[in-house]
Motif scaffolding. Structure first.
Motif, PDB file in Angstrom:
ATOM      1  N   LEU A  66      -4.197  13.698  -0.210  1.00 57.25           N
ATOM      2  CA  LEU A  66      -5.043  12.536  -0.523  1.00 57.25           C
ATOM      3  C   LEU A  66      -5.770  12.067   0.735  1.00 57.25           C
ATOM      4  O   LEU A  66      -5.257  12.206   1.839  1.00 57.25           O
ATOM      5  CB  LEU A  66      -4.189  11.395  -1.064  1.00 57.25           C
ATOM      6  CG  LEU A  66      -3.574  11.658  -2.440  1.00 57.25           C
ATOM      7  CD1 LEU A  66      -2.803  10.438  -2.902  1.00 57.25           C
ATOM      8  CD2 LEU A  66      -4.635  12.001  -3.463  1.00 57.25           C
ATOM      9  N   ILE A  67      -6.951  11.514   0.528  1.00 55.88           N
ATOM     10  CA  ILE A  67      -7.726  11.121   1.709  1.00 55.88           C
ATOM     11  C   ILE A  67      -7.745   9.605   1.887  1.00 55.88           C
ATOM     12  O   ILE A  67      -7.822   8.856   0.907  1.00 55.88           O
ATOM     13  CB  ILE A  67      -9.178  11.658   1.671  1.00 55.88           C
ATOM     14  CG1 ILE A  67      -9.809  11.408   0.297  1.00 55.88           C
ATOM     15  CG2 ILE A  67      -9.229  13.104   2.047  1.00 55.88           C
ATOM     16  CD1 ILE A  67     -11.308  11.646   0.284  1.00 55.88           C
ATOM     17  N   PHE A  68      -7.690   9.180   3.165  1.00 56.94           N
ATOM     18  CA  PHE A  68      -7.868   7.766   3.532  1.00 56.94           C
ATOM     19  C   PHE A  68      -9.295   7.642   4.053  1.00 56.94           C
ATOM     20  O   PHE A  68     -10.005   8.644   4.171  1.00 56.94           O
ATOM     21  CB  PHE A  68      -6.846   7.402   4.626  1.00 56.94           C
ATOM     22  CG  PHE A  68      -6.786   5.927   4.921  1.00 56.94           C
ATOM     23  CD1 PHE A  68      -6.338   5.029   3.962  1.00 56.94           C
ATOM     24  CD2 PHE A  68      -7.198   5.425   6.157  1.00 56.94           C
ATOM     25  CE1 PHE A  68      -6.295   3.668   4.232  1.00 56.94           C
ATOM     26  CE2 PHE A  68      -7.153   4.066   6.431  1.00 56.94           C
ATOM     27  CZ  PHE A  68      -6.707   3.192   5.464  1.00 56.94           C
ATOM     28  N   LEU A  69      -9.744   6.430   4.322  1.00 62.28           N
ATOM     29  CA  LEU A  69     -11.102   6.252   4.830  1.00 62.28           C
ATOM     30  C   LEU A  69     -11.264   6.999   6.157  1.00 62.28           C
ATOM     31  O   LEU A  69     -10.358   6.958   6.994  1.00 62.28           O
ATOM     32  CB  LEU A  69     -11.394   4.771   5.084  1.00 62.28           C
ATOM     33  CG  LEU A  69     -11.221   3.807   3.915  1.00 62.28           C
ATOM     34  CD1 LEU A  69     -11.612   2.399   4.345  1.00 62.28           C
ATOM     35  CD2 LEU A  69     -12.062   4.226   2.731  1.00 62.28           C
ATOM     36  N   LEU A 114       2.122   2.955   1.147  1.00 58.70           N
ATOM     37  CA  LEU A 114       3.325   2.503   0.446  1.00 58.70           C
ATOM     38  C   LEU A 114       3.186   2.578  -1.065  1.00 58.70           C
ATOM     39  O   LEU A 114       4.173   2.663  -1.783  1.00 58.70           O
ATOM     40  CB  LEU A 114       3.662   1.060   0.845  1.00 58.70           C
ATOM     41  CG  LEU A 114       3.971   0.833   2.318  1.00 58.70           C
ATOM     42  CD1 LEU A 114       4.164  -0.642   2.602  1.00 58.70           C
ATOM     43  CD2 LEU A 114       5.213   1.615   2.709  1.00 58.70           C
ATOM     44  N   PHE A 115       1.949   2.492  -1.558  1.00 64.54           N
ATOM     45  CA  PHE A 115       1.793   2.357  -2.994  1.00 64.54           C
ATOM     46  C   PHE A 115       0.893   3.419  -3.602  1.00 64.54           C
ATOM     47  O   PHE A 115       1.312   4.212  -4.445  1.00 64.54           O
ATOM     48  CB  PHE A 115       1.268   0.941  -3.276  1.00 64.54           C
ATOM     49  CG  PHE A 115       1.027   0.656  -4.714  1.00 64.54           C
ATOM     50  CD1 PHE A 115       2.090   0.475  -5.586  1.00 64.54           C
ATOM     51  CD2 PHE A 115      -0.268   0.571  -5.207  1.00 64.54           C
ATOM     52  CE1 PHE A 115       1.862   0.234  -6.930  1.00 64.54           C
ATOM     53  CE2 PHE A 115      -0.501   0.315  -6.538  1.00 64.54           C
ATOM     54  CZ  PHE A 115       0.571   0.145  -7.406  1.00 64.54           C
ATOM     55  N   LEU A 116      -0.352   3.463  -3.108  1.00 63.88           N
ATOM     56  CA  LEU A 116      -1.362   4.326  -3.721  1.00 63.88           C
ATOM     57  C   LEU A 116      -0.984   5.803  -3.662  1.00 63.88           C
ATOM     58  O   LEU A 116      -1.007   6.511  -4.673  1.00 63.88           O
ATOM     59  CB  LEU A 116      -2.682   4.105  -2.974  1.00 63.88           C
ATOM     60  CG  LEU A 116      -3.941   4.082  -3.800  1.00 63.88           C
ATOM     61  CD1 LEU A 116      -3.850   3.075  -4.905  1.00 63.88           C
ATOM     62  CD2 LEU A 116      -5.127   3.763  -2.890  1.00 63.88           C
ATOM     63  N   SER A 117      -0.613   6.248  -2.459  1.00 63.42           N
ATOM     64  CA  SER A 117      -0.332   7.661  -2.259  1.00 63.42           C
ATOM     65  C   SER A 117       0.818   8.145  -3.153  1.00 63.42           C
ATOM     66  O   SER A 117       0.659   9.120  -3.879  1.00 63.42           O
ATOM     67  CB  SER A 117      -0.039   7.896  -0.777  1.00 63.42           C
ATOM     68  OG  SER A 117      -0.015   9.245  -0.516  1.00 63.42           O
TER      69      SER A 117
END
Lengths: 234, 298
Positions: free
Chosen positions: B265-268, B247-250
């Motif tokens: 972009l990568i998530f964990l 919701l925010f970072l991406s």
């Protein structure tokens, strides 16, 4: 001068026991006394005389600064911390403020002492019911302590102390917060426990108790044992 | 043994039900602390990813003093391709260089009308392996190149590279310092919350010691409770992190003007997610252990 009036096999033995919290200030000074198996003994004295410290030394909540303490033949003066729980399983303790867990039911409060000793579930329920029956509260199993009167709460605390069949029952001002009538009911429970063979030590400053139920009295004054006698009945 | 263990589990669950407020406070504190630390590392991870993308454009260009003849070009290209640092090499003729220049000028390319087609030098463009996309790697390539070609001008964006390397170094130091600080703050907050929740139950601990419970008997249910709360905290932190990321970072990072176009972009990854949850469990256990050591005195 204190004259030992006990004769028989000892349950509690103190030899020249002193306890000080600060250098100049001793809570107990050079106490030597023997208490026999199955005896009923009052520990009395004014506030600050050392009654509570005396009891705390017996269940190893404190360590004596000097002297030796033997419980049922075991020297607990230098007992290791790991062995203290096993010593306490031989001793039931009752406090003036009951020390019950208000978030737990009556049943759970009493069962707690057995569970802490790793007893099986079926054994726990059987013994808890019996102990609560002895103090006349078997019909209050699912109540919480705060729903009960002070006298009832103290009776639960006594049931918790007795449920483990202790060799010794220590009570620190057990009727201090209760009126005279309830105090007598509580005393009756201690007498019954004593009659079943438990050694009872009861700290109190209420003279009427030991005049009404005359037993051996140890009188402390400023940390010293000044008198060890058998009072007369009122 | 099994009987005892099932008692400990029952006790831990019972305690959590009995103290819902304290339990929720612990779980939420752990979740927020873990999510904060993980968010920080997620940002750092993605910035590093972007930095790697930027460095992919890094090339070494050697402008040749003399355009090699047809017989010389093949062996020269073969020799350069043999460099261990090089992944690809492209020869740009003088004419191609002029064409590129024209197309770069766009509508103003007519400025070049009348200029000789061979005025720009021919060049070799070298793409490097990722591990050599740094100053020392490039210097190595340049030295090697100098022995093979006649060139007075070997270009690799020296200024840009210096700034880029400083940026990466600063990013590393700042992320380690800030990350460490954040981690310590999280540990401090969590251990204090657990301490407070246990302090609220000190009567229970005291009574347990009075009725002859061993230290192990007292501590195990509390440690299990800490572990369970840590597990819940870790899972909640993961959910929070996922929400923050999507919701925010991406959107924020995607709209950042330096972000290379089309970057994913990568998530964990799964192991990192597992690490986060395990960190929660560890936090719960060690937080409880350190507080119990102070509160339970036999």
């Amino acid at each position: 001068m204190v004259y030992p009036i006990f004769s028989g096999s000892p349950m509690i033995q103190l030899y020249n026991v002193s306890k000080s919290y600060q250098k100049e200030n001793s809570a107990l000074k050079d106490i030597s006394v023997q208490i026999g198996k199955g005896e009923f003994v009052y520990v009395t004295g004014a506030s600050g005389a050392g009654k509570t410290t005396f009891l705390r030394l017996l269940y190893s909540a404190e360590r004596a600064t000097r002297g030796q303490i033997l419980i049922d033949g075991q020297n607990i003066s230098r007992i290791s911390r790991l062995k203290i729980p096993y010593l306490r399983r031989k001793i039931g303790v009752v406090f003036q403020d009951y020390k019950l867990l208000n978030s737990r039911t009556v049943y759970e409060n009493v069962a707690f002492a057995l569970e802490a000793q790793g007893k099986k579930r079926y054994e726990v329920s059987k013994k808890v019911y019996k102990a609560l029956k002895e103090v006349g509260l078997e019909h209050r199993l699912q109540r919480t302590p705060l729903e009960l009167s002070g006298g009832e709460q103290q009776r639960i605390a006594i049931a918790r102390a007795l449920v483990v069949d202790p060799l010794i029952l220590l009570a620190d001002e057990p009727s201090g917060n209760l009126d005279q009538e309830v105090a007598l009911e509580i005393m009756e429970l201690f007498r019954q426990a004593n009659a079943r063979g438990t050694t009872v030590l009861l700290a109190t400053h209420d003279h009427s108790l030991y005049h009404r139920f005359p037993r051996r009295v140890l009188t402390l004054e400023q940390g010293r044992l000044v008198k060890d006698h058998q009072p007369e009945t009122l | 043994m099994l009987d005892k263990f099932s008692y400990f589990i029952r006790r831990a669950l019972h305690n959590m039900r009995q103290w819902p407020f304290l339990c929720t406070a612990s779980v939420l504190t752990m979740a927020v602390a873990l999510a904060s630390v993980a968010t920080f590392f997620l940002v750092v991870m993605n910035i590093q990813l972007m930095a790697t993308k930027w460095s992919e454009d890094l090339q070494v260009v050697a402008y040749l003093d003399r355009q090699p003849g047809t017989g010389q070009l093949g062996p020269l290209l073969d020799a350069v391709k043999q460099f261990p640092e090089v992944t690809a090499v492209k020869f740009v003729t003088k004419q191609e260089a002029m064409q590129r220049f024209r197309s770069r000028l766009g509508t103003e390319s007519n400025l070049l009308d009348g200029v000789r087609e061979d005025i720009l030098p021919a060049s070799l463009e070298l793409s490097l392996r990722p591990e050599y996309r740094n100053r020392s790697g490039i210097e190595q390539v340049v030295k090697r190149l100098e022995t093979h070609v006649d060139s007075n001008d070997i270009h690799y964006g020296q200024d840009w590279l210096e700034r880029f390397e400083t940026f990466v170094a600063v990013l590393k130091i700042v992320s380690q310092a800030l990350g460490g600080f954040l981690l310590l703050a999280a540990l401090f907050i969590v251990s204090n919350t657990i301490k407070l929740t246990l302090f609220a139950r000190r009567d229970e601990l005291e009574i347990m010691t009075l009725v002859g419970a061993t230290l192990r008997f007292i501590k195990v249910p509390f440690l299990l409770e800490g572990a369970l709360q840590g597990l819940l905290g870790g899972v909640l932190a993961l959910a929070l992190l996922s929400a923050i990321f999507n919701l925010f970072l991406s959107p924020v990072i995607q709209s950042f003007w330096l972000t290379p176009a089309g970057i994913e972009l990568i998530f964990l990854n799964f192991n990192q997610q597992l690490l986060l949850v395990t960190a929660g469990v560890m936090l719960g256990i060690f937080g409880s252990l350190s507080s119990l050591r102070k509160l339970v005195q036999i």
